[in-house]
Design an enzyme around this catalytic site. Structure first.
Site, short mmCIF file in Angstrom:
data_model
loop_
_atom_site.label_atom_id
_atom_site.label_comp_id
_atom_site.label_asym_id
_atom_site.label_seq_id
_atom_site.Cartn_x
_atom_site.Cartn_y
_atom_site.Cartn_z
CD GLU A 247 -4.76 -2.26 2.85
OE1 GLU A 247 -5.94 -2.23 2.43
OE2 GLU A 247 -4.36 -3.06 3.70
CB CYS A 284 -8.18 -5.40 3.32
SG CYS A 284 -7.81 -4.52 4.85
#
Length: 478
Positions: A247, A284
């Site tokens: 990720e 993110c």
């Protein structure tokens, strides 16, 4: 101040290499721990390898009870833990409290998923040759997991490593971020209160070069990494035979369609301003790029700038603070240099654009060339770029013109456009009527392109940590 122990196969330990953790805001000492010794690192890996069979065979009720216990204890100690997150990461207290709440839910979801992790039956007599046969399809752990967590969510992204591993019966060796190990170590203290088998978990503060050795260790066949793009892909390249989930980063985009009225624009502006700047942009899926249709772009920009101007900046321990510091001054200087590059290339600063130590002012830019870093890379700072487009087609093309593809948000009331966005946008998730920063911890979460591979979200991560195994029953009445 006492030294916080690390955890080796469920046992508390300390080393001699002292690690002081300090607030990014004012340098105050948040806590003290030690890096794990080489002997303890070896003991943790050996214990995980030795426990793989007993962990896989642990009854579901034991795993679920442990996860329920962690969820309950996190809730009971929520204020203490939120203060610790703020102390070590500089995250404003209001966001630290939310992170604890999310971690409580993540472990609760893990307990629920552990109870219903059952496999499926598949009848095979759909073909004459398979009359009297049935397949039982179950998922078994791939083996011990190396979980590598980042600094920006030092509790909940650790939870997304630990909870799925426990739920499926996979031992896990967790490496927290060197800047923020204390929250993970406190989680270890709570895990030590459970009845999980010895060797089922360890929490190891270690330098990054030691983590590279762990990545290569064949006794840890699964690597779950959340962090930067270069490090993530280097892990995959260095361990080609392992199951690696990544990720990674993003430069999350928002599309604002022309069907937004004044009330809808107020909502969009509030969400964009808040989630471009929250946690100093260190997420993110922090809003970085906004593509607004020309019919609404001017009104939206005015509202975004006004809302950003109302955000409270400063001391993260103050419950009123919206935006605190970045993780360190080096990160703030990098953001400063990227904004300066954009301005030199012709960008306009609508608000912000200044740095003080490790803090960077919430910044809104316009007229940004597509090739500069704040537009095409991941800023990971409190900066948002506003762009005007002439059509939704152009907006979708601009969203996709990126090497990242984590999540995107689309503000529209058009159902057809919503489904079209889901089909055309090259991202792992599309959020309609909100920013890409939205995430429910039980849903699949992950990206395309340079944003990574695999999925978080408890059930999705459990599938990533396991592999299908089939048992065929012969000569039975289906």
């Amino acid at each position: 101040m006492t030294t916080t122990p690390y955890w080796i196969a469920g046992r508390a330990a300390t080393g001699t290499d002292v690690l002081e953790v300090r607030s990014p805001f004012d340098g105050a000492l948040a806590g003290r721990t030690t890096n794990a010794t080489a002997e303890d690192v070896e003991a943790a890996v050996a214990a995980a390898d030795g426990a793989r069979a007993v962990c896989a065979a642990t009854p579901a009720h034991v795993r679920a009870a442990a996860l329920d216990h962690v969820s309950r204890r996190l809730a009971e100690r929520s204020e203490e833990i939120a203060a610790l997150i703020t102390a070590e990461s500089g995250k404003p207290l209001k966001w630290s409290r939310l992170e604890v709440t999310r971690a409580v839910s993540t472990f609760r979801w893990g307990a629920e998923e552990a109870r219903r992790w059952s496999g499926s039956l598949q009848r095979l007599d759909t073909d004459p040759a398979a009359t009297g046969r049935m397949a039982l399809v179950r998922r078994a752990p791939r083996g011990p997991v190396l979980g590598i967590a980042p600094f920006n969510f030092p509790l909940n992204l650790v939870a997304h490593k630990v909870a799925p591993a426990i739920a499926v019966g996979a031992p896990i060796v967790l490496k927290p971020a060197p800047a923020t190990p204390l929250s993970a170590l406190l989680l270890g203290e709570i895990l030590a209160e459970t009845d999980l088998p010895a060797g089922s978990w360890s929490v190891l503060p270690v330098p990054n070069e030691v983590a590279a050795e762990l990545v290569r260790d064949p006794r840890l066949p699964v690597v779950s990494f959340t962090g930067s793009v270069p490090v993530g892909w280097s892990i995959r390249e260095s361990a080609p035979r392992k199951h690696v989930t990544l990720e990674l980063g993003g430069n999350a985009a928002v599309v604002v369609a022309p069907d937004q009225d004044d009330a809808a624009l107020d909502w969009a502006a509030t969400r964009i301003a808040t989630f471009a700047m929250y946690q100093a942009g260190q997420s993110c899926v922090s809003v970085q790029r906004v593509f607004a249709h020309r019919d609404v772009a001017g009104a939206l920009a005015d509202r975004v700038v006004e809302t950003v101007g109302k955000l409270v900046t400063g001391d993260p321990t103050d419950a009123a603070t919206d935006v605190g510091p970045l993780i360190d001054e080096q990160a703030a200087r990098r953001v400063e240099s990227w904004v300066d590059e954009a301005v030199a290339a012709g960008a306009t600063v609508l608000t912000g654009g200044t740095r003080e130590g490790s803090s960077y002012a919430p910044t809104v830019l316009a007229d940004v060339p597509a090739h500069v870093k704040v537009s095409c890379e991941e800023v990971f700072g409190p900066v948002v770029v506003l762009e005007t487009v002439d059509s939704v087609d152009e907006a979708f093309a601009r969203v996709n013109d990126s090497r990242f593809g984590l999540q995107a948000g689309v503000f529209t009331r058009d159902l057809q456009l919503a489904f079209r966005a889901a089909q055309e946008l090259e991202v792992g998730g599309v959020i309609i009527g909100d920013v890409p920063s939205y995430r429910a911890d039980q849903m699949p979460y992950g990206g395309l392109k340079d944003s990574g591979t695999g999925r978080e979200g408890v059930h999705a991560a459990m599938e990533d940590l396991t592999e299908e195994r089939v048992l065929v029953l012969t000569g039975i009445a289906v």
